[in-house]
Write a protein that holds these residues in place. Structure first.
Motif, PDB file in Angstrom:
ATOM      1  N   CYS A  30       2.454   1.742  -3.368  1.00  0.00           N
ATOM      2  CA  CYS A  30       1.454   2.153  -4.368  1.00  0.00           C
ATOM      3  C   CYS A  30       0.781   3.475  -3.985  1.00  0.00           C
ATOM      4  O   CYS A  30      -0.265   3.820  -4.549  1.00  0.00           O
ATOM      5  N   GLU A  31       1.373   4.183  -3.020  1.00  0.00           N
ATOM      6  CA  GLU A  31       0.857   5.474  -2.571  1.00  0.00           C
ATOM      7  C   GLU A  31      -0.616   5.388  -2.180  1.00  0.00           C
ATOM      8  O   GLU A  31      -1.414   6.261  -2.490  1.00  0.00           O
ATOM      9  N   GLY A  32      -0.960   4.291  -1.501  1.00  0.00           N
ATOM     10  CA  GLY A  32      -2.312   4.104  -0.990  1.00  0.00           C
ATOM     11  C   GLY A  32      -3.322   3.574  -1.980  1.00  0.00           C
ATOM     12  O   GLY A  32      -4.483   3.370  -1.631  1.00  0.00           O
ATOM     13  N   ASP A  33      -2.908   3.318  -3.212  1.00  0.00           N
ATOM     14  CA  ASP A  33      -3.829   2.910  -4.278  1.00  0.00           C
ATOM     15  C   ASP A  33      -3.695   1.420  -4.583  1.00  0.00           C
ATOM     16  O   ASP A  33      -2.879   1.012  -5.420  1.00  0.00           O
ATOM     17  N   LYS A  52       0.834  -1.205   0.000  1.00  0.00           N
ATOM     18  CA  LYS A  52       0.000   0.000   0.000  1.00  0.00           C
ATOM     19  C   LYS A  52       0.866   1.251   0.000  1.00  0.00           C
ATOM     20  O   LYS A  52       0.609   2.201  -0.753  1.00  0.00           O
ATOM     21  N   ALA A  53       1.914   1.262   0.813  1.00  0.00           N
ATOM     22  CA  ALA A  53       2.834   2.407   0.849  1.00  0.00           C
ATOM     23  C   ALA A  53       3.528   2.586  -0.498  1.00  0.00           C
ATOM     24  O   ALA A  53       3.632   3.704  -1.006  1.00  0.00           O
TER      25      ALA A  53
END
Length: 153
Positions: A81-84, A78-79
């Motif tokens: 992927c910048e939350g995505d 998640k980190a």
């Protein structure tokens, strides 16, 4: 496409904050479409999950420790992927290290704790290749450490 956040919520799971490295390394490295996530040690909101399988931990306790490693892996994804989470294509491979006695032979059942929760959360995207090996000891006395390779876009 699975809705990861929705699946986490329906399972009553809140991902931990992506753990910071404990030494001179980075938590993940992206190469092309592959994300290599450093080994995540067994820990939860109460701290480290320590112990040795076949000595003072049973398979069920070990599988729970492995599950916590998988949740930390997802936190790192998640980190990265910048939350995505829609950027996650699939889990490619896990390598699980189980702190166990020389006589203990159920490492695959322990690492199933990680594999099962990834499939529960991600569906078919969570199916992966895997290794599950014994270790005479692990950092800080933890029960399990798991590293992962993920495909992202």
């Amino acid at each position: 496409m699975q809705n990861v956040e929705q699946n986490l919520k329906s399972l009553g799971i809140e991902l931990p904050t992506a753990p910071s490295p404990a030494a001179n390394y980075v938590p993940f490295v992206k190469v092309g479409q592959f994300l290599y996530v450093s080994g995540q040690i067994s820990q939860n909101e109460n701290g480290l999950i320590t112990g040795k399988l076949g000595e003072n931990m049973n398979v069920e306790q070990g599988a729970n420790a492995a599950k916590q490693c998988a949740l930390s892996l997802l936190a790192q994804v998640k980190a990265a992927c910048e939350g995505d989470f829609t950027r996650l294509v699939r889990v490619v491979k896990l390598t699980g290290f189980v702190n166990s006695t020389a006589e203990f032979t159920e490492q695959p059942q322990v690492v199933n704790g990680a594999s099962n929760i990834l499939v529960d959360i991600l569906g078919d995207l969570g199916k992966h290749s895997r290794s599950a090996v014994s270790a005479a000891s692990l950092p800080l006395g933890v029960a399990v450490e798991i590293e992962g390779i993920f495909e992202i876009n």
